[in-house]
Motif scaffolding. Sequence first.
Motif, PDB file in Angstrom:
ATOM      1  N   GLY A  16      55.140   5.589  68.972  1.00 51.51           N
ATOM      2  CA  GLY A  16      56.078   5.207  67.920  1.00 51.51           C
ATOM      3  C   GLY A  16      56.232   3.484  67.793  1.00 51.51           C
ATOM      4  O   GLY A  16      56.245   3.345  66.606  1.00 51.51           O
ATOM      5  N   SER A  20      55.329   2.107  64.333  1.00 51.99           N
ATOM      6  CA  SER A  20      56.118   1.253  63.455  1.00 51.99           C
ATOM      7  C   SER A  20      55.373  -0.262  63.492  1.00 51.99           C
ATOM      8  O   SER A  20      55.735  -0.852  62.337  1.00 51.99           O
ATOM      9  CB  SER A  20      57.217   0.774  64.471  1.00 51.99           C
ATOM     10  N   THR A  27      62.109  -0.010  63.375  1.00 44.32           N
ATOM     11  CA  THR A  27      62.598   0.917  64.213  1.00 44.32           C
ATOM     12  C   THR A  27      62.799   0.607  65.786  1.00 44.32           C
ATOM     13  O   THR A  27      62.318  -0.327  66.308  1.00 44.32           O
ATOM     14  CB  THR A  27      61.679   2.242  64.551  1.00 44.32           C
ATOM     15  N   ASN A  32      61.580   5.330  67.960  1.00 44.10           N
ATOM     16  CA  ASN A  32      60.104   5.400  68.346  1.00 44.10           C
ATOM     17  C   ASN A  32      59.860   6.451  69.198  1.00 44.10           C
ATOM     18  O   ASN A  32      58.668   6.842  68.977  1.00 44.10           O
ATOM     19  CB  ASN A  32      59.804   3.798  68.958  1.00 44.10           C
ATOM     20  N   LEU A  35      60.088   9.596  67.001  1.00 42.19           N
ATOM     21  CA  LEU A  35      58.967   9.390  65.948  1.00 42.19           C
ATOM     22  C   LEU A  35      57.445   9.798  66.828  1.00 42.19           C
ATOM     23  O   LEU A  35      56.755  10.557  66.272  1.00 42.19           O
ATOM     24  CB  LEU A  35      58.588   8.016  65.330  1.00 42.19           C
ATOM     25  N   GLY A  36      57.228   9.279  68.143  1.00 44.60           N
ATOM     26  CA  GLY A  36      56.153   9.379  68.929  1.00 44.60           C
ATOM     27  C   GLY A  36      55.899  10.927  69.183  1.00 44.60           C
ATOM     28  O   GLY A  36      54.836  11.364  68.881  1.00 44.60           O
ATOM     29  N   THR A  66      50.559   8.510  67.723  1.00 52.41           N
ATOM     30  CA  THR A  66      50.747   7.412  66.652  1.00 52.41           C
ATOM     31  C   THR A  66      50.107   7.830  65.285  1.00 52.41           C
ATOM     32  O   THR A  66      50.845   7.179  64.371  1.00 52.41           O
ATOM     33  CB  THR A  66      49.389   6.258  67.300  1.00 52.41           C
ATOM     34  N   ALA A  69      53.284   9.544  64.028  1.00 50.03           N
ATOM     35  CA  ALA A  69      54.299   9.013  63.589  1.00 50.03           C
ATOM     36  C   ALA A  69      54.078   8.199  62.279  1.00 50.03           C
ATOM     37  O   ALA A  69      55.410   8.086  61.634  1.00 50.03           O
ATOM     38  CB  ALA A  69      54.609   8.218  64.927  1.00 50.03           C
TER      39      ALA A  69
END
Length: 81
Positions: A16, A20, A27, A32, A35-36, A66, A69
């Motif tokens: 994440g 970002s 973020t 993070n 998201l990851g 990655t 995300a």
Amino acid sequence: MGLGLLASIIVGGLAGWIASMIMKADTGLLLNIVLGIVGAVVLNALLSLLGIYAANSWIPQLVVGTAGASLLIWAARRIRR
């Protein structure tokens, strides 16, 4: 056997954070990680439909997380417009 909870959090946080930085998104740590992890799950599901499977180790999951995300950040930006 998967990465495990602690490894998933660590890899998700790194994925994440990298995403970002690539997408220039502001973020925090918790987002993070989310998201990851969610990015890895989503992209692993999409890749499995194509017959591509990432190994259950840190580096392949970091790459997939990655990319996933980054895909989620891109999709969120498109939806907000």
